[in-house]
Design a protein around this motif. Sequence first.
Motif, mmCIF file in Angstrom:
data_model
loop_
_atom_site.group_PDB
_atom_site.id
_atom_site.type_symbol
_atom_site.label_atom_id
_atom_site.label_comp_id
_atom_site.label_asym_id
_atom_site.label_seq_id
_atom_site.Cartn_x
_atom_site.Cartn_y
_atom_site.Cartn_z
ATOM 1 N N GLU A 165 -1.683 6.459 -2.053
ATOM 2 C CA GLU A 165 -2.549 6.637 -3.215
ATOM 3 C C GLU A 165 -3.028 5.340 -3.860
ATOM 4 O O GLU A 165 -3.893 5.365 -4.727
ATOM 5 C CB GLU A 165 -1.809 7.462 -4.277
ATOM 6 N N GLN A 166 -2.473 4.206 -3.430
ATOM 7 C CA GLN A 166 -2.754 2.985 -4.174
ATOM 8 C C GLN A 166 -2.598 1.724 -3.320
ATOM 9 O O GLN A 166 -1.762 1.671 -2.425
ATOM 10 C CB GLN A 166 -1.779 2.924 -5.351
ATOM 11 N N GLU B 173 -3.843 -3.287 -9.451
ATOM 12 C CA GLU B 173 -3.613 -2.001 -8.804
ATOM 13 C C GLU B 173 -4.938 -1.257 -8.675
ATOM 14 O O GLU B 173 -5.701 -1.178 -9.643
ATOM 15 C CB GLU B 173 -2.612 -1.170 -9.607
ATOM 16 N N PHE B 174 -5.173 -0.708 -7.491
ATOM 17 C CA PHE B 174 -6.399 0.025 -7.188
ATOM 18 C C PHE B 174 -6.025 1.406 -6.649
ATOM 19 O O PHE B 174 -5.313 1.492 -5.651
ATOM 20 C CB PHE B 174 -7.231 -0.720 -6.143
ATOM 21 N N ASP B 175 -6.494 2.436 -7.316
ATOM 22 C CA ASP B 175 -6.217 3.796 -6.878
ATOM 23 C C ASP B 175 -7.143 4.172 -5.720
ATOM 24 O O ASP B 175 -8.348 3.918 -5.778
ATOM 25 C CB ASP B 175 -6.424 4.798 -8.030
ATOM 26 N N LEU B 176 -6.581 4.761 -4.687
ATOM 27 C CA LEU B 176 -7.362 5.165 -3.516
ATOM 28 C C LEU B 176 -7.939 6.567 -3.670
ATOM 29 O O LEU B 176 -8.810 6.961 -2.919
ATOM 30 C CB LEU B 176 -6.506 5.090 -2.256
ATOM 31 N N LYS B 177 -7.414 7.338 -4.601
ATOM 32 C CA LYS B 177 -7.897 8.711 -4.760
ATOM 33 C C LYS B 177 -8.567 8.901 -6.077
ATOM 34 O O LYS B 177 -8.432 8.215 -6.999
ATOM 35 C CB LYS B 177 -6.737 9.685 -4.612
ATOM 36 N N ASN C 166 -7.845 -0.623 -11.434
ATOM 37 C CA ASN C 166 -7.387 0.508 -12.232
ATOM 38 C C ASN C 166 -6.311 0.082 -13.224
ATOM 39 O O ASN C 166 -6.193 0.657 -14.304
ATOM 40 C CB ASN C 166 -6.851 1.622 -11.336
ATOM 41 N N LYS C 167 -5.534 -0.943 -12.852
ATOM 42 C CA LYS C 167 -4.506 -1.450 -13.753
ATOM 43 C C LYS C 167 -4.302 -2.933 -13.468
ATOM 44 O O LYS C 167 -4.262 -3.342 -12.307
ATOM 45 C CB LYS C 167 -3.188 -0.696 -13.553
ATOM 46 N N ALA D 94 0.835 -1.198 0.000
ATOM 47 C CA ALA D 94 0.000 0.000 0.000
ATOM 48 C C ALA D 94 0.867 1.244 0.000
ATOM 49 O O ALA D 94 1.940 1.268 0.587
ATOM 50 C CB ALA D 94 -0.891 0.018 1.235
ATOM 51 N N THR D 95 0.372 2.262 -0.684
ATOM 52 C CA THR D 95 0.927 3.609 -0.585
ATOM 53 C C THR D 95 -0.251 4.507 -0.215
ATOM 54 O O THR D 95 -1.383 4.044 -0.124
ATOM 55 C CB THR D 95 1.551 4.077 -1.922
ATOM 56 N N LYS E 298 -1.836 -2.354 -4.064
ATOM 57 C CA LYS E 298 -1.360 -3.283 -5.093
ATOM 58 C C LYS E 298 -1.387 -4.686 -4.527
ATOM 59 O O LYS E 298 -0.972 -4.925 -3.401
ATOM 60 C CB LYS E 298 0.090 -2.978 -5.477
#
Length: 136
Positions: free
Chosen positions: A75-76, A132-136, A118-119, A72-73, A78
């Motif tokens: 913003e995302q 990959e999933f964007d959190l924002k 998202n990707k 996790a970051t 994974k």
Amino acid sequence: MVLSENQKLRLTSRAENIILVERMVEDVCDLYNVSQDMFGNILIALTEGVNNAIYHGNKANPNKYIEIYFKATSEQLKFAIKDEGSGFDYNNVPDPTRPEKVEEPDGRGVFLMRKLANKVSFEDNGATVILEFDLK
């Protein structure tokens, strides 16, 4: 591999282990305050990926393993799903929405992952899928 190996879940190729994936998704989504919509997308995409790993990659062999890596970051999120199979031609997956495919009982996993994440990318000749999933 782009994901940290210290954050992983290792499962045998048994259908009943899907519940462990569901619990992991619940825990991750709670920890990162993921919306209900995004939770649903992550849950479906990951369970589809793990089902593919069990049945297509590892041929439902209970002596083979699946590893799920998570990172996790801010913003995302994974996830990577790795099986012990030889991979597949992920560039030529039949479209399950075509009229001749609609009534078939399987063949929707990669399609759903691509629609919900998202990707989506593949490594190891398709034996590893990265979602990959964007959190924002």
